[in-house]
Design an enzyme around this catalytic site. Structure first.
Site, PDB file in Angstrom:
ATOM      1  N   HIS A  24      51.131  38.691  33.290  1.00 17.51           N
ATOM      2  CA  HIS A  24      50.289  40.068  33.276  1.00 17.51           C
ATOM      3  C   HIS A  24      51.124  41.206  33.511  1.00 17.51           C
ATOM      4  O   HIS A  24      52.314  41.187  33.872  1.00 17.51           O
ATOM      5  CB  HIS A  24      49.095  39.598  34.275  1.00 17.51           C
ATOM      6  CG  HIS A  24      49.306  39.531  35.515  1.00 17.51           C
ATOM      7  ND1 HIS A  24      50.147  38.706  36.082  1.00 17.51           N
ATOM      8  CD2 HIS A  24      49.086  40.243  36.549  1.00 17.51           C
ATOM      9  CE1 HIS A  24      50.382  38.600  37.544  1.00 17.51           C
ATOM     10  NE2 HIS A  24      49.632  39.738  37.734  1.00 17.51           N
ATOM     11  N   HIS A  50      50.747  43.421  36.114  1.00 15.97           N
ATOM     12  CA  HIS A  50      50.932  44.211  37.359  1.00 15.97           C
ATOM     13  C   HIS A  50      52.406  44.163  37.586  1.00 15.97           C
ATOM     14  O   HIS A  50      53.292  43.317  37.348  1.00 15.97           O
ATOM     15  CB  HIS A  50      50.331  43.213  38.393  1.00 15.97           C
ATOM     16  CG  HIS A  50      48.822  43.162  38.127  1.00 15.97           C
ATOM     17  ND1 HIS A  50      47.769  42.568  38.871  1.00 15.97           N
ATOM     18  CD2 HIS A  50      47.943  44.107  37.867  1.00 15.97           C
ATOM     19  CE1 HIS A  50      46.551  42.739  38.651  1.00 15.97           C
ATOM     20  NE2 HIS A  50      46.534  44.001  38.167  1.00 15.97           N
ATOM     21  N   ASP A  79      54.481  43.662  39.972  1.00 16.81           N
ATOM     22  CA  ASP A  79      55.509  42.717  40.677  1.00 16.81           C
ATOM     23  C   ASP A  79      55.801  41.604  39.757  1.00 16.81           C
ATOM     24  O   ASP A  79      56.370  40.366  40.023  1.00 16.81           O
ATOM     25  CB  ASP A  79      54.675  42.031  41.957  1.00 16.81           C
ATOM     26  CG  ASP A  79      53.300  41.642  41.541  1.00 16.81           C
ATOM     27  OD1 ASP A  79      52.781  42.098  40.881  1.00 16.81           O
ATOM     28  OD2 ASP A  79      52.838  40.621  42.627  1.00 16.81           O
ATOM     29  N   HIS A  80      55.129  41.754  38.431  1.00 18.22           N
ATOM     30  CA  HIS A  80      55.622  40.520  37.579  1.00 18.22           C
ATOM     31  C   HIS A  80      56.256  41.192  36.276  1.00 18.22           C
ATOM     32  O   HIS A  80      56.776  40.281  35.501  1.00 18.22           O
ATOM     33  CB  HIS A  80      54.301  39.991  37.013  1.00 18.22           C
ATOM     34  CG  HIS A  80      53.437  39.135  38.022  1.00 18.22           C
ATOM     35  ND1 HIS A  80      53.753  37.845  38.144  1.00 18.22           N
ATOM     36  CD2 HIS A  80      52.873  39.533  39.158  1.00 18.22           C
ATOM     37  CE1 HIS A  80      52.749  37.244  39.312  1.00 18.22           C
ATOM     38  NE2 HIS A  80      52.564  38.487  39.905  1.00 18.22           N
TER      39      HIS A  80
END
Length: 321
Positions: free
Chosen positions: A62, A64, A66-67
């Site tokens: 996804h 976001h 932190d990914h």
């Protein structure tokens, strides 16, 4: 089948945990697949034997940060290091739009073939020695889990059937075992699929993004040897935080894995509030996540650690390397 964690923290890095990224390698060969690419993933790779030039696919769960914040840097470094091989990027459309914006405003140039595939339930690709499919999850933005199934399993000949057809050992056997169809001198056509079978069961790992409903993975986890799933909180902290972040607790994931009879479970994506060692009397410890999950899951249970690797053996056992 080897799983290496390049980052295991949720939201932000800590002194000991980077944000999300997981490498998956087949039993043989150097090609590999990356699931998520949080900030500084390429720095983590420098501490492993993994070569970015052998990376065949990046699967983003996804949008976001932190990914996926590490994605532009990793792709740019591949360019600087002379990559020429194609690279497949899979994820929500927002990931591609984000990458295009970075490329435009930073004058980032990618000359090697970079193919983007928008993930959906019909995903069916082969990369890095794995057949890859996907399932949608429940998070506050579009989010996905990926199933990686070994695709390069040696074939075993059905010698008894070949002899029954009057086919004696010879060059034909080698062709069939390589998966090749052939025509005999008498005009008969032999299909490899009729005279071979897989020499062993393909190993399967399911790696999920952020998700507050593990039950959505029931279909993807059928026959899986390993589930890697976020356990951002323990149940009490999840109750305090409330449903808005849409994450799972260790209890929630463990209950699902036990119900589905998944033999191996690795929990990851831990809130930075959980520490390995206490600094103050009220600190929350990472071992609490393991303790909670163990109450509900009887299989092999592990907590992911940065730069730690696990092997799924041919008989389905999870071994720490």
């Amino acid at each position: 089948m080897k799983i290496t964690f390049l980052g295991t923290s949720s939201g932000a890095p800590t002194r000991y945990r980077n944000v999300s990224a997981t490498a998956v390698q087949p039993e043989h060969g150097k090609p590999w697949v990356l699931v998520d690419c949080g900030e500084a993933t390429q720095h983590q790779l420098l501490r492993t034997p993994l070569s970015p030039l052998k990376l065949e696919a990046i699967l983003i769960t996804h949008i976001h940060g932190d990914h996926c914040y590490g994605l532009p840097g990793l792709l740019a470094s591949c360019q600087l290091n002379g990559r020429t091989a194609p690279l497949t990027l899979v994820g929500p459309v927002a990931v591609w739009e984000y990458l295009q914006a970075v490329m435009q405003f930073t004058e980032m140039q990618i000359d090697y073939p970079l193919q983007f595939l928008a993930v959906d339930e019909r995903l069916d690709i082969t990369a890095g020695g794995f057949q890859i499919s996907a399932a949608a999850l429940s998070h506050r933005t579009e989010c996905w889990a990926y199933r990686l199934r070994e695709s390069q399993i040696p074939l075993q000949l059905d010698v008894q059937r070949l002899r029954a057809e009057g086919i004696s050992p010879g060059p034909e056997y080698a062709h069939l075992q390589r998966g090749e169809d052939l025509q005999l001198a008498d005009g008969r056509w032999l299909s490899s699929t009729d005279f071979t079978r897989l020499s062993r069961k393909p190993r399967v790992a399911v790696i999920a993004g952020d998700n507050d409903r593990p039950e959505l993975l029931a279909g993807l986890c059928q026959g899986a040897d390993l589930l890697v799933h976020e356990a951002t909180y323990t149940a009490d902290i999840l109750q305090q935080v409330g449903p808005e972040p849409q994450h799972s607790s260790a209890e929630r994931v463990a209950r699902f894995a036990e119900q589905q009879r998944i033999p191996n479970l690795i929990l990851t994506h831990f809130s930075p509030r959980y520490l390995s060692k206490p600094r103050r009397s009220n600190d929350r410890l990472i071992c609490e996540i393991r303790t909670e999950a163990r109450q509900y899951f009887n299989g092999q249970l592990q907590l992911a650690e940065d730069l730690a690797s696990w092997l799924i053996s041919r008989d389905g056992m999870l071994l720490r390397l």
